[in-house]
Design a protein around this motif. Structure first.
Motif, mmCIF file in Angstrom:
data_model
loop_
_atom_site.group_PDB
_atom_site.id
_atom_site.type_symbol
_atom_site.label_atom_id
_atom_site.label_comp_id
_atom_site.label_asym_id
_atom_site.label_seq_id
_atom_site.Cartn_x
_atom_site.Cartn_y
_atom_site.Cartn_z
ATOM 1 N N SER A 31 -4.025 -3.845 6.958
ATOM 2 C CA SER A 31 -3.613 -2.448 6.867
ATOM 3 C C SER A 31 -2.218 -2.449 6.269
ATOM 4 O O SER A 31 -1.317 -3.123 6.776
ATOM 5 C CB SER A 31 -3.585 -1.797 8.246
ATOM 6 O OG SER A 31 -4.849 -1.855 8.843
ATOM 7 N N THR A 32 -2.038 -1.684 5.195
ATOM 8 C CA THR A 32 -0.751 -1.658 4.520
ATOM 9 C C THR A 32 -0.118 -0.278 4.654
ATOM 10 O O THR A 32 -0.692 0.629 5.249
ATOM 11 C CB THR A 32 -0.899 -1.997 3.025
ATOM 12 O OG1 THR A 32 -1.618 -0.942 2.376
ATOM 13 C CG2 THR A 32 -1.626 -3.306 2.826
ATOM 14 N N SER A 33 1.063 -0.128 4.074
ATOM 15 C CA SER A 33 1.758 1.149 4.121
ATOM 16 C C SER A 33 1.035 2.220 3.316
ATOM 17 O O SER A 33 1.248 3.407 3.536
ATOM 18 C CB SER A 33 3.187 0.986 3.609
ATOM 19 O OG SER A 33 3.181 0.355 2.341
ATOM 20 N N SER A 34 0.155 1.815 2.412
ATOM 21 C CA SER A 34 -0.553 2.808 1.599
ATOM 22 C C SER A 34 -2.044 2.925 1.956
ATOM 23 O O SER A 34 -2.579 4.022 1.988
ATOM 24 C CB SER A 34 -0.406 2.470 0.113
ATOM 25 O OG SER A 34 -0.917 1.191 -0.165
ATOM 26 N N GLU A 35 -2.721 1.805 2.232
ATOM 27 C CA GLU A 35 -4.166 1.830 2.498
ATOM 28 C C GLU A 35 -4.613 0.495 3.082
ATOM 29 O O GLU A 35 -3.841 -0.447 3.146
ATOM 30 C CB GLU A 35 -4.929 2.097 1.201
ATOM 31 C CG GLU A 35 -4.698 1.021 0.149
ATOM 32 C CD GLU A 35 -5.244 1.391 -1.215
ATOM 33 O OE1 GLU A 35 -5.842 2.461 -1.360
ATOM 34 O OE2 GLU A 35 -5.069 0.594 -2.134
ATOM 35 N N THR A 56 2.327 -10.100 8.670
ATOM 36 C CA THR A 56 2.769 -8.788 9.142
ATOM 37 C C THR A 56 4.228 -8.568 8.756
ATOM 38 O O THR A 56 5.087 -9.398 9.009
ATOM 39 C CB THR A 56 2.606 -8.685 10.666
ATOM 40 O OG1 THR A 56 1.239 -8.943 10.995
ATOM 41 C CG2 THR A 56 2.982 -7.315 11.163
ATOM 42 N N GLY A 57 4.490 -7.432 8.127
ATOM 43 C CA GLY A 57 5.837 -7.091 7.680
ATOM 44 C C GLY A 57 6.196 -7.621 6.307
ATOM 45 O O GLY A 57 7.278 -7.352 5.805
ATOM 46 N N LYS A 59 6.309 -7.950 2.295
ATOM 47 C CA LYS A 59 6.240 -7.043 1.150
ATOM 48 C C LYS A 59 5.399 -7.690 0.063
ATOM 49 O O LYS A 59 5.601 -8.845 -0.294
ATOM 50 C CB LYS A 59 7.630 -6.754 0.613
ATOM 51 C CG LYS A 59 7.611 -5.725 -0.481
ATOM 52 C CD LYS A 59 8.935 -5.265 -1.066
ATOM 53 C CE LYS A 59 10.164 -5.980 -0.791
ATOM 54 N NZ LYS A 59 11.325 -5.467 -1.542
ATOM 55 N N TYR A 69 4.113 -2.598 -1.541
ATOM 56 C CA TYR A 69 3.627 -2.117 -0.249
ATOM 57 C C TYR A 69 3.940 -3.160 0.818
ATOM 58 O O TYR A 69 4.200 -4.317 0.516
ATOM 59 C CB TYR A 69 2.127 -1.820 -0.301
ATOM 60 C CG TYR A 69 1.254 -2.993 -0.657
ATOM 61 C CD1 TYR A 69 0.755 -3.833 0.328
ATOM 62 C CD2 TYR A 69 0.937 -3.278 -1.978
ATOM 63 C CE1 TYR A 69 -0.039 -4.913 0.005
ATOM 64 C CE2 TYR A 69 0.144 -4.361 -2.304
ATOM 65 C CZ TYR A 69 -0.340 -5.172 -1.307
ATOM 66 O OH TYR A 69 -1.120 -6.248 -1.622
ATOM 67 N N PHE A 70 3.951 -2.722 2.067
ATOM 68 C CA PHE A 70 4.190 -3.597 3.199
ATOM 69 C C PHE A 70 2.904 -3.776 3.998
ATOM 70 O O PHE A 70 2.145 -2.825 4.171
ATOM 71 C CB PHE A 70 5.265 -3.019 4.125
ATOM 72 C CG PHE A 70 6.644 -3.098 3.558
ATOM 73 C CD1 PHE A 70 7.405 -4.236 3.730
ATOM 74 C CD2 PHE A 70 7.177 -2.041 2.842
ATOM 75 C CE1 PHE A 70 8.682 -4.317 3.202
ATOM 76 C CE2 PHE A 70 8.449 -2.109 2.313
ATOM 77 C CZ PHE A 70 9.206 -3.257 2.491
ATOM 78 N N ARG A 72 1.246 -3.843 7.317
ATOM 79 C CA ARG A 72 1.531 -3.377 8.680
ATOM 80 C C ARG A 72 0.801 -4.196 9.732
ATOM 81 O O ARG A 72 1.349 -4.492 10.788
ATOM 82 C CB ARG A 72 1.123 -1.919 8.830
ATOM 83 C CG ARG A 72 2.002 -0.970 8.092
ATOM 84 C CD ARG A 72 1.610 0.441 8.409
ATOM 85 N NE ARG A 72 2.478 1.361 7.685
ATOM 86 C CZ ARG A 72 2.240 2.634 7.573
ATOM 87 N NH1 ARG A 72 1.169 3.167 8.127
ATOM 88 N NH2 ARG A 72 3.072 3.398 6.905
#
Length: 98
Positions: A31-35, A56-57, A59, A69-70, A72
Motif C-alpha cells: 500500500s503506497t501513498s497513492s494506491e 515500509t517508509g 521512497k 511515492y512512499f 505505507r
C-alpha cells in the motif's frame, strides 16, 4: 571408485551453500501513498524477511508517471510464481506487467 566418491562428498556442502545464497525474484503487494501496487525485487532467500521489513517508509519512483511515492504498508511478499492470498493482491498482480 572410492576416490571419486570421496571427492563428490567433499564438494556437496559447497554446492548447498551456493544454492542458499542464490538470488530469487519476489513480488510484494504494498500500500503506497497513492494506491496499492505490486512491486518486484531480486533478493536472496535468507534475507527476505529483513528486506521486507525495511520496505515500509521507503521512497520509490514510478518511472512511467514520473512521480515519487512512499510505501505505507507491505501486505505480502512472495516468490514470483506464487499467488497472493488476498483478492486485491491477485487482481493487481494480474494487471501488472512483468
Amino acid at each position: 571408485m572410492k576416490k571419486i566418491l570421496t571427492i563428490i562428498l567433499c564438494f556437496m556442502p559447497l554446492i548447498s551453500v551456493a544454492k542458499a545464497t542464490e538470488k530469487q525474484d519476489y513480488k510484494c503487494h504494498v500500500s503506497t501513498s497513492s494506491e496499492d501496487r505490486v512491486i518486484f525485487f531480486n533478493w536472496t532467500a535468507s534475507e527476505v524477511d529483513k528486506k521486507m521489513a525495511r520496505l515500509t517508509g521507503r521512497k520509490m519512483k514510478d518511472y512511467q508517471k514520473n512521480r515519487k511515492y512512499f510505501i505505507r504498508e507491505v501486505n505480502e511478499c512472495l516468490p514470483l510464481n506464487a499467488t497472493f492470498s488476498t483478492s486485491l493482491g491477485r487482481e493487481i498482480d494480474n494487471k501488472t506487467l512483468r
